[in-house]
Design an enzyme around this catalytic site. Structure first.
Site, mmCIF file in Angstrom:
data_model
loop_
_atom_site.group_PDB
_atom_site.id
_atom_site.type_symbol
_atom_site.label_atom_id
_atom_site.label_comp_id
_atom_site.label_asym_id
_atom_site.label_seq_id
_atom_site.Cartn_x
_atom_site.Cartn_y
_atom_site.Cartn_z
ATOM 1 C CG ASP A 81 17.158 31.676 86.600
ATOM 2 O OD1 ASP A 81 16.426 32.582 86.177
ATOM 3 O OD2 ASP A 81 18.110 31.250 85.827
ATOM 4 C CG ASP A 110 15.203 31.307 80.466
ATOM 5 O OD1 ASP A 110 14.917 30.353 79.854
ATOM 6 O OD2 ASP A 110 14.619 32.268 80.716
#
Length: 284
Positions: A14, A16
């Protein structure tokens, strides 16, 4: 599910809050908007149920704040603050982890990105961070929320984005004459609760590295998160109250925690990552 896992052959990240400190920037933007309407700052007890969930998450935010805004209105207001993302920075341990995975593993670990954010948003947040483009060049597997192949797919906690990353990685491997990956040979790195559940639904192992604010509101419920049982059938989990006192003592913040079935691990940061425990062999 058992605990005898195959060696990790691929790592899926991922973006953020996992690679970048952009969750703090999102919080700042949200608070700027909320203050326009005389609302209190955005608490992690609500943000825990909004992260990575796309439109449903934004609706939860608007509902909590009781704002006279549509999702498109809110997005327009967010856009007015996007320049703040040009100050994004890598989180502790990320630079070393990525460089090690790319250049010091044998066999070489395959890498991929799987972010709910848009490609344009990713570019804004990372264009000034050369190590990201060096580790994840355009030719690498990158999946974003606005990827054409995500059309009709669901956001996290659905497994769709990680399953698409697996498909893309396997397309590359087969083209190179290598055996395809199995889902359980993939290790996902996530910061959000929805992301952990998404990875588990994809039958992948997952490392959960929550923001300190998220870790605080999850105290006593860490095992629920790691086991992927905080949100089912769209029902919103309640993080306004933490877990049992006994659980708080046993699962204190800052402790490395493994899920009951061994498929998920919670870590405070990605510094000093234990590669060998996941069957990742290093070369020096």
């Amino acid at each position: 599910m058992g605990t005898n896992f195959p060696l990790v052959r691929a790592c899926i990240f991922d973006v953020d809050g996992t690679l970048l400190n952009s969750e703090d920037i999102y919080t700042k933007i949200y608070n700027n908007i909320l203050r326009e309407y005389g609302k209190p700052d955005y608490p992690w007890s609500i943000k825990a149920t909004q992260q990575s969930r796309g439109t449903p998450g934004t609706l939860r935010l608007i509902e909590w704040a009781q704002l006279p805004l549509s999702v498109s209105d809110w997005k327009a207001k967010e856009k007015a603050h996007i320049d703040l993302f040009t100050k994004s920075k890598l989180l502790p341990g990320i630079s070393t982890l990525l460089q090690t995975l790319k250049t010091q593993t044998s066999p070489t670990i395959k890498l991929a990105l799987a972010s709910s954010a848009s490609r344009q948003s990713f570019s804004l947040k990372t264009s000034h961070i050369s190590s990201i483009s060096n580790i994840f060049p355009e030719a690498f597997c990158r999946i974003f929320g606005d990827d054409p192949d995500m059309t009709g797919c669901e956001k996290k906690p659905s497994p769709d984005i990680f399953l698409l990353a697996l498909k893309r990685l396997n397309d590359m491997l087969v083209a190179d004459g290598e055996p395809p990956l199995k889902a359980e040979e993939c290790l996902v790195f996530e910061d959000s609760i929805a992301g952990v559940e998404s990875a588990r639904r994809a039958n992948m192992r997952v490392i959960w590295v929550p923001h300190p604010g998220l870790a605080e509101v999850c105290r006593g419920r860490e095992m629920d998160v790691l086991m992927g049982r905080t949100e089912r059938d769209g029902e919103r989990p309640d993080f306004s109250a933490t877990g049992l006192e006994e659980e708080k003592q046993n699962l204190s913040r800052g402790k490395r925690i493994m899920s009951e079935d061994g498929w998920a691990e919670m870590r405070v940061s990605l510094e000093n990552f234990p590669y060998e425990e996941y069957g990742i062999q290093l070369t020096f």
